[in-house]
Design an enzyme around this catalytic site. Sequence first.
Site, mmCIF file in Angstrom:
data_model
loop_
_atom_site.group_PDB
_atom_site.id
_atom_site.type_symbol
_atom_site.label_atom_id
_atom_site.label_comp_id
_atom_site.label_asym_id
_atom_site.label_seq_id
_atom_site.Cartn_x
_atom_site.Cartn_y
_atom_site.Cartn_z
ATOM 1 N N TRP A 43 4.125 16.033 0.953
ATOM 2 C CA TRP A 43 2.976 15.513 -0.107
ATOM 3 C C TRP A 43 3.039 14.655 -0.789
ATOM 4 O O TRP A 43 3.022 15.064 -2.414
ATOM 5 C CB TRP A 43 2.917 17.171 -1.136
ATOM 6 N N HIS A 44 3.273 13.263 -0.892
ATOM 7 C CA HIS A 44 3.930 11.679 -1.886
ATOM 8 C C HIS A 44 2.928 10.642 -1.451
ATOM 9 O O HIS A 44 3.237 10.116 -1.437
ATOM 10 C CB HIS A 44 4.967 11.523 -1.674
ATOM 11 N N GLN A 45 1.468 11.306 -0.924
ATOM 12 C CA GLN A 45 0.952 10.259 -0.926
ATOM 13 C C GLN A 45 0.460 9.267 -2.240
ATOM 14 O O GLN A 45 0.012 9.506 -2.990
ATOM 15 C CB GLN A 45 -0.853 10.379 -0.142
ATOM 16 N N ASP A 97 3.276 8.043 2.406
ATOM 17 C CA ASP A 97 3.897 9.228 1.801
ATOM 18 C C ASP A 97 4.685 9.320 2.579
ATOM 19 O O ASP A 97 5.363 8.654 3.794
ATOM 20 C CB ASP A 97 3.146 10.067 2.680
ATOM 21 N N HIS A 98 5.685 9.926 1.840
ATOM 22 C CA HIS A 98 7.554 10.216 2.916
ATOM 23 C C HIS A 98 6.974 11.589 3.552
ATOM 24 O O HIS A 98 6.444 12.850 3.569
ATOM 25 C CB HIS A 98 8.021 11.007 1.686
#
Length: 517
Positions: A451-453, A301-302
């Site tokens: 929110w980039h899982q 994730d970021h």
Amino acid sequence: MQQLIDRTYDFIVCGAGTSGCVVAARLADQPGARVLLIEAGSAYTGPEVTDPAQWPANLGSERDWGFEAQPNPALNGRRMALNMGKGLGGGSSINVMVWARGHRTDWDHFAEESGDPGWGYESVLGYYRRIENWQGRPDPLRRGPNGPVHVAQPHAPQPLALATLEAANQLGIPRFDSPNGEMMEGPGGVAIADLRIKEGKRDSVYDAYIVPRLHNPNLHILTQALVARVLFKGRTAIGVEVVVEGQQQRFYVTGEVILSMGAVNTPKVLMQSGIGPEAELRAHGIPLLNVLPGVGQNHQDHVAFGCTWAYSQPQPVGGGGCEATLYWKSDARLDAPDLLHCQLEFAVPSPPEVGIAPPAQGWTMFAGLARPVSRGQLRLSGAGVLDRMLIEPNTLSAPEDMAAALASVELCRELGNHRAFAGVVSGEVVPGPRDRQGMERFLRNSAVSFWHQCGTAKMGRDDMAVVDRALRVYGVSGLRVVDASVMPRITVGNTMAACVVIGERGADLVVGGEASL
């Protein structure tokens, strides 16, 4: 209870998020193909979804899965919030609408890991030309003018965004017309953001791909339905079991089941269907169908750290509030940018552990990591459809990530305190000057998810790979994964655009070949 007359389809797509909407739409274009699209969330299209400025109102709502990480020692024991879209359009219906296509090296890495040049950058440019309805300056090599996805920059960016471009440029960071052309083939740069806003409204991937096909009699959509598991006959997927209003229903396929439920729910359904790490499945009494140790591993994730300045006087907010974006390297020897800055034209409160209140009027730059080294994992808490996943992102556990985080915030402070912002801001509020130890403490207390899982059912050829080059789940037939789970490595920048590519290419592979680009 929702009832569908048909119980058998040619394709069942589980999850109507970004990738799921794309693959379902493309499969529904196939003559005679009956497609069922199943979504756990609702079909809500109220102002919180359609109005770009209201995206924060979706966080914590019924349109958010509201995942939360396990306590993390590297974050001083904090539990990080991991929001994820729930409903038609998935994340594209609640996100900040930034269109970021990934770096050239991301896609070439996908090609290397999968052994398939069709995932490489040159091929992916063809997909982007197919996908985009680009409203900016023509770039025939990299941009498409006639696709379903409206991509545009704000017509009149706010003074804050223009000051960001000026400050970055004076710091030696090149300015580009767009973050999605030449800028993502080199060391990075700064640009006005490309957004998914059309005529002042959010244009979700559901709007772009499914709405034009709602009249298609072969496309069926079932909402508020939780997928419990994939049904198998031997090792062949034959359908899915879902829960609708507390009751189990089964739907069957003559073709394939496609999992597009995201980096948390896709590995959950795989494991609860008997596909995953042997010890994990045995611990919860799940019968083993196929041992794949990589299911739930490789979580990425970021991560971002909010740096905030006070306005000298209130400033307007444009679109969804993000009009400028920056990518740069913490080390010139890297092959791609590892720093990601996303500007918001309003002040975002820091986690309470930071102990600094936001200004009444201000703006926040999310200084982030575009290429985190830390890797996490997902574990089951039980075998039931309502049992939550235990998410362990291990954020900032790798020393390299702390070094990059320090560089990201240092660059962010240098940018935000630049004279280009004179007259717009009155001063820095968060984090403020700190020594090395104090800054590390700030980073551990302030880290939040972009929110980039992704990555939890990765594509590849090693022992931890879950899907092959064609996104087929190893060891079984009739089952594919088409979503961010398949990324071997997180792409540079927001992941929505990359998920559209995964959906397009996944659909091509399902229907049997490389479509003409």
